[in-house]
Enzyme design. Structure first.
Site, PDB file in Angstrom:
ATOM      1  N   ASP A  11     -14.254  17.439   4.656  1.00  0.00           N
ATOM      2  CA  ASP A  11     -14.614  15.677   4.751  1.00  0.00           C
ATOM      3  C   ASP A  11     -14.468  14.860   6.109  1.00  0.00           C
ATOM      4  OD1 ASP A  11     -14.891  12.720   3.195  1.00  0.00           O
ATOM      5  OD2 ASP A  11     -12.978  13.298   1.808  1.00  0.00           O
ATOM      6  N   ASP A 105     -21.097  13.105   3.185  1.00  0.00           N
ATOM      7  CA  ASP A 105     -19.955  13.201   4.502  1.00  0.00           C
ATOM      8  C   ASP A 105     -18.393  14.563   3.557  1.00  0.00           C
ATOM      9  OD1 ASP A 105     -19.315  11.973   2.110  1.00  0.00           O
ATOM     10  OD2 ASP A 105     -17.954  10.542   3.993  1.00  0.00           O
ATOM     11  N   GLU A 106     -19.003  15.432   2.172  1.00  0.00           N
ATOM     12  CA  GLU A 106     -18.318  16.250   2.053  1.00  0.00           C
ATOM     13  C   GLU A 106     -19.051  17.852   1.336  1.00  0.00           C
ATOM     14  OE1 GLU A 106     -15.160  16.046  -1.519  1.00  0.00           O
ATOM     15  OE2 GLU A 106     -16.245  14.210  -1.539  1.00  0.00           O
TER      16      GLU A 106
END
Length: 572
Positions: A11, A105-106
């Site tokens: 993350d 983003d993860e």
């Protein structure tokens, strides 16, 4: 469950805000908030400096401005975010073919499937190397969680924030989960959490002790059984490289409620066209057309219509959305509209033209047409949004710090430069243009682009001295300010006073010019006269940038959020 912590969850830390800080040296270490800047905008991401004041994702932007009035408020730059996300995902795919992206983003990674890890030590080495590679390639930080299941890996990455690594050793999962609040588990939101709290269940240990039967009674069979298994650290979900898309949708939230029925219809058609573009971009078609309407009182209505076969024909989808709108009462006003398509397929039904109703042509009286022509507004001035990338013909690359009253304030700096100077221009300055974002990490094979005017370059002229192109540091002017809250009226008044009042220190007074060209010369002369010494930062600028406020995550998608949720309209 596995006997080794070979599932990794990455993350990125405050991704959108961190990208903005990395690309804008003057914002590093400062509070940065990214999201919709309109009256009904919401926060997409807040930097850790902004979170100190209580700002968080999904918060109304107006509330964020009250909590952190001196933060930098910027619009999202999804083109740049997507490019950096692709760099990060490429690093993850070097570890394993099984990468499950959850957002920009993860992502989850199955390290065992790629042979990157088989035990605790190798998993830790893989996580540490990934964090170092991300920093080297993007200049950003990410938090890594390692565990034997997806649920535990995600919990571990949350504990690792910011910029850390947490590994949950097999056999210790239940002891670690026991004291945590029930909201820690995925699938437990505010409503479920309140329901469990009223039943006397506040921790994961109490959830496990309640028993499966009690949880099924409280929450239903599916949810109760799933939570009971998670409370005992059981999660058998595999990492899936490709997740099937179930729907495609777009929606907009409007700054002011729409009352005109004709305008509502036009907005629905526009949303339908955007939805079709996204469908075709993904190579998909769909059978079920969905219309979402949120009215003035926050009541949300959803209507759907299923066609005989899948389509990506804009006329068919527009007509279906229009028919759905006919069944919705919008007289009180509409604050949000959305159009979506579900029942997706990778082919289209060729023979659907009959489903599109004939286009009704309504002839308006000639007087109405003349009236409409008279009401047509003048061409709008160029609009500069806070955080937007720009380039000036003389000063080079920079970004918009604020705009208003016919002027735009630009800070000239690059990701590899020192914090740059600020200059103010007219919004229609022909030397100022939009630009593409610069890379966060410099390409060593090419010299970095430096902002500011060249030291020479005027044919036959001597090099310029710093005094010749010194710029006055100032906070942005106008209604849409990036750093802090400024008063456009006060700034405009200050401009008039500064240009007319006599100055000390032997500075030549500039006579008041007539017309626009005169005002341009006056502003340039004043900027030179007020240029600070090298390295000097005025007190008011430092106070605005570092300012403080008394302390008192929903992600924004690239074009529009999923139809199930509410989000703001992209500004501009």
């Amino acid at each position: 469950m596995r006997n080794a912590p070979t599932i990794l969850h990455l993350d990125m830390d405050a991704f959108f805000a961190s990208v903005e800080q990395a690309s804008k040296p003057s914002l590093r270490g400062k509070a940065v908030v990214v999201g919709g800047l309109g009256p009904r905008g919401v926060v997409a991401t807040a930097s850790y400096e902004a979170r100190v004041f209580g700002v968080h994702s999904a918060m109304p932007m107006a509330q964020a401005r009250r909590l952190a009035p001196n933060a930098a408020y910027l619009v999202p730059r999804f083109t740049l975010y997507r490019a950096i996300s692709e760099q990060v995902m490429a690093l993850l795919r070097q570890l394993s073919p099984l990468v499950e992206p959850l957002s920009l983003d993860e992502a989850f990674v199955d390290l065992e499937a790629g042979g990157a890890a088989c035990d605790e030590a190798s998993a830790r080495r893989a996580g540490q190397k990934l964090r170092a590679d991300i920093r080297a390639v993007t200049g950003l930080t990410g938090s890594v969680g390692l565990a034997a299941s997806k649920m535990l890996a995600k919990i571990a990455s949350e504990q690792a924030k910011p910029d850390g690594l947490v590994l949950i050793e097999p056999g210790t999962e239940r002891d670690m989960l026991a004291p945590m609040p029930v909201r820690t588990l995925p699938g437990v939101g505010p409503a479920t959490g309140d329901h469990l709290r009223r039943a006397g269940i506040t921790t994961v240990q109490e959830l496990a002790e309640a028993g499966e039967d009690e949880l099924v009674r409280l929450l239903g069979k599916a949810h109760g059984q799933a939570l009971f298994a998670m409370a005992h650290a059981r999660d058998e979900r595999p990492v899936v490289a490709e997740r099937e898309t179930k729907s495609v949708s777009v929606e907009d939230t409007y700054d002011v409620d729409i009352h005109d029925r004709l305008r509502v219809g036009l907005e629905v058609q526009r949303l339908a066209d955007r939805c079709v573009r996204r469908l075709r971009g993904a190579g998909l078609s769909g059978r079920t057309i969905v219309l979402k309407v949120r009215r003035y009182d926050f009541s949300t209505l959803t209507r759907s219509e299923t066609l005989r076969g899948p389509t990506d024909d804009p006329a068919v989808i527009r007509e279906a959305a229009a028919r759905l709108l006919d069944s919705v009462d919008t007289t009180g006003g509409v604050r949000l509209l959305g159009v979506g398509v579900s029942g997706l397929a990778d082919y289209t039904q060729e023979d659907l033209f009959a489903q599109a109703m004939p286009v009704r042509v309504v002839e308006e009286p000639e007087e109405a047409a003349v009236e409409a022509e008279a009401e047509r507004p003048d061409p709008a001035e160029r609009h500069w949004r806070a955080g937007q990338d720009v380039r000036h013909a003389e000063y080079g690359p920079g970004w918009v710090q604020g705009s208003g009253l016919g002027r735009v304030t630009v800070r000239f700096e690059t990701p590899q430069s020192e914090p740059g100077r600020v200059r103010t221009f007219f919004v229609d300055d022909p030397a100022l243009s939009s630009a593409e974002p610069l890379p966060l990490v410099a390409d060593l094979s090419h010299p970095p682009t430096r902002p500011g005017p060249p030291n020479s370059g005027r044919h036959g002229a001597p090099p310029r001295t710093p005094e010749e192109f010194g710029a006055r540091e100032a906070c942005p002017v106008g209604e849409e300010s990036a750093v802090g809250e400024t008063s456009a009226v006060r700034k405009a008044s200050a401009v008039g006073e500064a240009s007319s009042a006599p100055r000390d220190s032997g500075v030549r007074e500039t006579p008041r010019a007539q017309g626009e060209s005169g005002l341009r010369e006056e502003l340039l002369a004043r900027d030179e006269a007020l240029a600070p010494e090298e390295g000097h930062v005025p007190d008011e600028v430092r106070a605005s940038a570092e300012g403080a406020a008394d302390p008192d995550e929903v992600r924004v998608s690239e074009e529009a959020p999923a139809l199930e949720g509410s989000a703001d309209r992209r500004p501009g």
